[in-house]
Enzyme design. Structure first.
Site, mmCIF file in Angstrom:
data_model
loop_
_atom_site.group_PDB
_atom_site.id
_atom_site.type_symbol
_atom_site.label_atom_id
_atom_site.label_comp_id
_atom_site.label_asym_id
_atom_site.label_seq_id
_atom_site.Cartn_x
_atom_site.Cartn_y
_atom_site.Cartn_z
ATOM 1 N N THR A 1 1.019 -1.206 0.041
ATOM 2 C CA THR A 1 -0.094 0.006 0.075
ATOM 3 C C THR A 1 1.102 1.307 0.046
ATOM 4 O O THR A 1 2.039 1.395 0.468
ATOM 5 C CB THR A 1 -1.194 -0.179 1.036
ATOM 6 O OG1 THR A 1 -0.144 -0.074 2.239
ATOM 7 C CG2 THR A 1 -1.810 -1.303 1.121
ATOM 8 N N THR B 1 1.616 4.278 1.317
ATOM 9 C CA THR B 1 2.376 4.786 2.668
ATOM 10 C C THR B 1 3.263 3.625 3.120
ATOM 11 O O THR B 1 4.554 4.038 3.663
ATOM 12 C CB THR B 1 1.441 5.499 3.484
ATOM 13 O OG1 THR B 1 0.770 6.426 3.061
ATOM 14 C CG2 THR B 1 2.292 6.101 4.794
ATOM 15 N N CYS B 2 2.622 2.593 3.380
ATOM 16 C CA CYS B 2 3.436 1.409 3.803
ATOM 17 C C CYS B 2 4.615 1.177 2.915
ATOM 18 O O CYS B 2 5.966 0.941 3.514
ATOM 19 C CB CYS B 2 2.714 0.117 3.953
ATOM 20 S SG CYS B 2 1.168 0.565 4.826
ATOM 21 N N HIS B 3 4.515 1.004 1.698
ATOM 22 C CA HIS B 3 5.458 0.848 1.000
ATOM 23 C C HIS B 3 6.603 1.703 0.454
ATOM 24 O O HIS B 3 7.784 1.328 0.437
ATOM 25 C CB HIS B 3 4.878 0.343 -0.532
ATOM 26 C CG HIS B 3 5.711 -0.054 -1.494
ATOM 27 N ND1 HIS B 3 6.348 -1.661 -1.354
ATOM 28 C CD2 HIS B 3 6.505 0.122 -2.667
ATOM 29 C CE1 HIS B 3 7.253 -1.654 -2.449
ATOM 30 N NE2 HIS B 3 7.149 -0.981 -3.198
ATOM 31 N N LEU C 1 8.005 1.180 5.773
ATOM 32 C CA LEU C 1 8.975 0.083 5.500
ATOM 33 C C LEU C 1 10.266 0.522 5.297
ATOM 34 O O LEU C 1 11.506 0.228 5.900
ATOM 35 C CB LEU C 1 8.473 -1.147 4.872
ATOM 36 C CG LEU C 1 9.761 -2.130 4.425
ATOM 37 C CD1 LEU C 1 9.902 -2.858 5.693
ATOM 38 C CD2 LEU C 1 9.096 -3.029 3.486
#
Length: 164
Positions: free
Chosen positions: A45, A47-49, A53
């Site tokens: 996703t 923001t996560c990617h 992370l």
């Protein structure tokens, strides 16, 4: 919601790391030593990617130098997706991943985020925890979109404060 001073619950899960994929429990994975656990709504996703992370991956050497023995990312995704994400980002072997496919960890930690309206169903809220020997020492949960309180810099500051 899990709080500072709480002992980690034992939740069955799948661990994705450089050794492969294994069935385990959260307390077995994070019950000894110093662990940073960060939770994200979903692998790949935006923001996560792009933000969450990568921040932990870039700061992995600093976190290890500050005494962190293990860095773990958890998301409500199956272990195949988590493995693909770990490989795609180059994080496999540096960060371990917990696949919370059924959301049991999200429920046990009280970190459920309902993204049903966005077509994503129940997910893990964006957070980060500093865990020592299976006990939550610090927890940072985002209260809005983006990565701030739960990013690697916040964890590094918490480690610095704890070690001084």
């Amino acid at each position: 919601m899990i709080e500072r001073g709480s002992k980690l619950p034992s939740v069955p899960t799948k661990l994705v790391n450089a050794d492969g994929i294994s069935d385990t429990t959260t307390d077995a994975v994070m019950g000894q030593g110093v662990t940073v656990l960060f939770t994200v709504p979903g692998a790949f996703t935006p923001t996560c990617h792009v933000n969450h992370l990568p921040g932990f991956l870039a700061n992995q050497p600093k976190l290890k130098a500050a005494g962190v023995e293990r860095i773990i990312c958890a998301a409500v995704n199956d272990h195949h997706v988590m493995k693909a994400w770990a490989e795609n980002t180059g994080a496999l072997g540096q960060i371990d991943f917990i696949a919370d496919g059924n959301g049991a960890l999200a429920k046990a930690f009280g970190l459920e985020l309902d993204l049903t309206a966005a077509g994503m169903g129940p997910r893990l809220a964006r957070s980060a925890m500093l865990i020592r020997d299976g006990v939550v020492q610090d927890i940072f949960v985002e209260d809005g979109p983006g990565v701030g309180a739960s990013g690697a810099p916040a964890i590094l500051m918490a480690l610095e404060a704890a070690n001084s």
